[in-house]
Motif scaffolding. Sequence first.
Motif, PDB file in Angstrom:
ATOM      1  N   GLY A   1       5.754   2.688  -9.137  1.00 46.21           N
ATOM      2  CA  GLY A   1       6.657   1.588  -8.821  1.00 46.21           C
ATOM      3  C   GLY A   1       7.353   1.023 -10.033  1.00 46.21           C
TER       4      GLY A   1
ATOM      5  N   THR B   1       1.473  -4.590  -3.492  1.00 43.40           N
ATOM      6  CA  THR B   1       2.072  -3.844  -2.388  1.00 43.40           C
ATOM      7  C   THR B   1       2.809  -4.740  -1.407  1.00 43.40           C
ATOM      8  OG1 THR B   1       0.266  -2.263  -2.607  1.00 43.40           O
ATOM      9  CG2 THR B   1       1.611  -2.111  -0.626  1.00 43.40           C
TER      10      THR B   1
ATOM     11  N   ALA C   1      -0.259   2.425  -3.874  1.00 41.03           N
ATOM     12  CA  ALA C   1       0.722   2.316  -2.795  1.00 41.03           C
ATOM     13  C   ALA C   1       2.035   2.985  -3.194  1.00 41.03           C
ATOM     14  CB  ALA C   1       0.968   0.850  -2.448  1.00 41.03           C
ATOM     15  N   ASP C   2       2.429   2.835  -4.457  1.00 38.09           N
ATOM     16  CA  ASP C   2       3.662   3.461  -4.929  1.00 38.09           C
ATOM     17  C   ASP C   2       3.545   4.985  -4.922  1.00 38.09           C
ATOM     18  OD1 ASP C   2       1.741   3.355  -6.925  1.00 38.09           O
ATOM     19  OD2 ASP C   2       3.075   2.580  -8.483  1.00 38.09           O
TER      20      ASP C   2
ATOM     21  N   TYR D   1       5.755   0.256   2.138  1.00 35.44           N
ATOM     22  CA  TYR D   1       4.524   0.557   1.413  1.00 35.44           C
ATOM     23  C   TYR D   1       3.322   0.158   2.280  1.00 35.44           C
ATOM     24  CZ  TYR D   1       7.473   1.160  -2.697  1.00 35.44           C
ATOM     25  OH  TYR D   1       8.438   1.598  -3.574  1.00 35.44           O
ATOM     26  N   ASP D   2       2.257   0.932   2.185  1.00 36.60           N
ATOM     27  CA  ASP D   2       1.075   0.729   3.020  1.00 36.60           C
ATOM     28  C   ASP D   2       0.159  -0.311   2.380  1.00 36.60           C
ATOM     29  OD1 ASP D   2      -1.236   0.850   4.517  1.00 36.60           O
ATOM     30  OD2 ASP D   2      -1.321   3.040   4.585  1.00 36.60           O
ATOM     31  N   SER D   3       0.343  -1.574   2.765  1.00 34.27           N
ATOM     32  CA  SER D   3      -0.430  -2.650   2.153  1.00 34.27           C
ATOM     33  C   SER D   3      -1.829  -2.784   2.746  1.00 34.27           C
ATOM     34  CB  SER D   3       0.317  -3.982   2.287  1.00 34.27           C
ATOM     35  OG  SER D   3       0.529  -4.303   3.650  1.00 34.27           O
TER      36      SER D   3
ATOM     37  N   GLU E   1       1.452   6.800  -3.080  1.00 45.07           N
ATOM     38  CA  GLU E   1       1.360   7.238  -1.676  1.00 45.07           C
ATOM     39  C   GLU E   1       2.727   7.218  -1.008  1.00 45.07           C
ATOM     40  OE1 GLU E   1       0.991   7.168   2.568  1.00 45.07           O
ATOM     41  OE2 GLU E   1       1.670   5.436   1.373  1.00 45.07           O
ATOM     42  N   PHE E   2       3.526   6.198  -1.281  1.00 38.55           N
ATOM     43  CA  PHE E   2       4.870   6.112  -0.699  1.00 38.55           C
ATOM     44  C   PHE E   2       5.729   7.282  -1.156  1.00 38.55           C
ATOM     45  CE2 PHE E   2       9.308   4.853  -0.832  1.00 38.55           C
ATOM     46  CZ  PHE E   2       9.509   4.308   0.437  1.00 38.55           C
TER      47      PHE E   2
ATOM     48  N   THR F   1       5.868  -6.378  -2.911  1.00 37.65           N
ATOM     49  CA  THR F   1       7.011  -5.469  -2.933  1.00 37.65           C
ATOM     50  C   THR F   1       7.631  -5.333  -1.550  1.00 37.65           C
ATOM     51  OG1 THR F   1       6.064  -4.237  -4.800  1.00 37.65           O
ATOM     52  CG2 THR F   1       7.756  -3.124  -3.496  1.00 37.65           C
ATOM     53  N   ASN F   2       6.784  -5.254  -0.514  1.00 40.50           N
ATOM     54  CA  ASN F   2       7.308  -5.182   0.858  1.00 40.50           C
ATOM     55  C   ASN F   2       8.136  -6.406   1.217  1.00 40.50           C
ATOM     56  OD1 ASN F   2       6.272  -2.676   1.514  1.00 40.50           O
ATOM     57  ND2 ASN F   2       4.410  -3.490   2.460  1.00 40.50           N
TER      58      ASN F   2
ATOM     59  N   THR G   1      12.351  -0.585  -7.454  1.00 35.00           N
ATOM     60  CA  THR G   1      11.093  -1.283  -7.724  1.00 35.00           C
ATOM     61  C   THR G   1      10.859  -1.298  -9.231  1.00 35.00           C
ATOM     62  OG1 THR G   1       9.790   0.752  -7.447  1.00 35.00           O
ATOM     63  CG2 THR G   1      10.100  -0.634  -5.505  1.00 35.00           C
TER      64      THR G   1
END
Length: 294
Positions: free
Chosen positions: A172, A66, A198-199, A188-190, A201-202, A69-70, A90
Amino acid sequence: MITIVIPVHNRRELTRRCLACLAVQTYRNHRVVVVDDGSTDGTDEMIRQQFPDVIVLKGDGNLWWTEATNVGVRYAQEYDVAGEQNFVLTLNDDTEVKPDYLQTMVDAYESYKPCLIGSVSVDIDNPDKLEFAGTYSEFYFAKGGPLAAEYNYDYKELVKRATYVKSDSLPGRGTLIPMQVFTEIGLYDSKRFAHYMADIEFSVRAQKAGYKLIVNTKSLVYEYVKATGLFLNQKQSWKSFIDSFTSIRSPTNLTVRYNFAIAHAKTKHLYFLCDVGRICAGFFLRKARLMKPM
């Protein structure tokens, strides 16, 4: 401009094959950003020698999927130009794509915008076997499942019956995201989803913000299924099953599942209990099949 963000860690050969596919894309307005999170197998040196145009950003081994990726998304934001239609794609390093892959993604976006465009994935060892074609989800009792089942997990059948599929989430592993989505809903919520979900949820957040989630059947990703964390051994032991509830590397990590339930489920705690029950039931069914006499 498409900024392709690929988190990597100690999978040099898989990374090399993925980058080789991206180097021959017919759609040329793209750049590749590899976030190398502490690899020790010479991945960064391989990229420097064989793919000198690839941008490599370094991590210390603690980013996980996560935050890695951010890091790539922030790089894209730094060079984003207001008013231009730019994207982040991604992608995981355990994938390969055909030369027209990026072009199919851009074409699909133009057809269905405003949206996020996801990819169909198949098993690279069995290309007719459909691995992903979207999901159906409901947020009361954790029901739902893979839409690939509607096509008998057969890629040829999917292509015959659909040009696109509306999904309730996107992974992702090959998702094209307009830059303005990150401006509107954040990264993304890391903190709550360090490695898994995270993917998902995003994409759920993006859908709530009014973006359609579209799986384009022409955008095909060949996935090294046995190299992914989603490959669950049919002979999984009781110990590994229990350990999966706390492992950061596991998609069935209970903290992650709980965080998702609290963030997005209509029934929150009930959803979480149903979700855990579904996971356990799936494991027991697999065990029962293995114990059944031939």
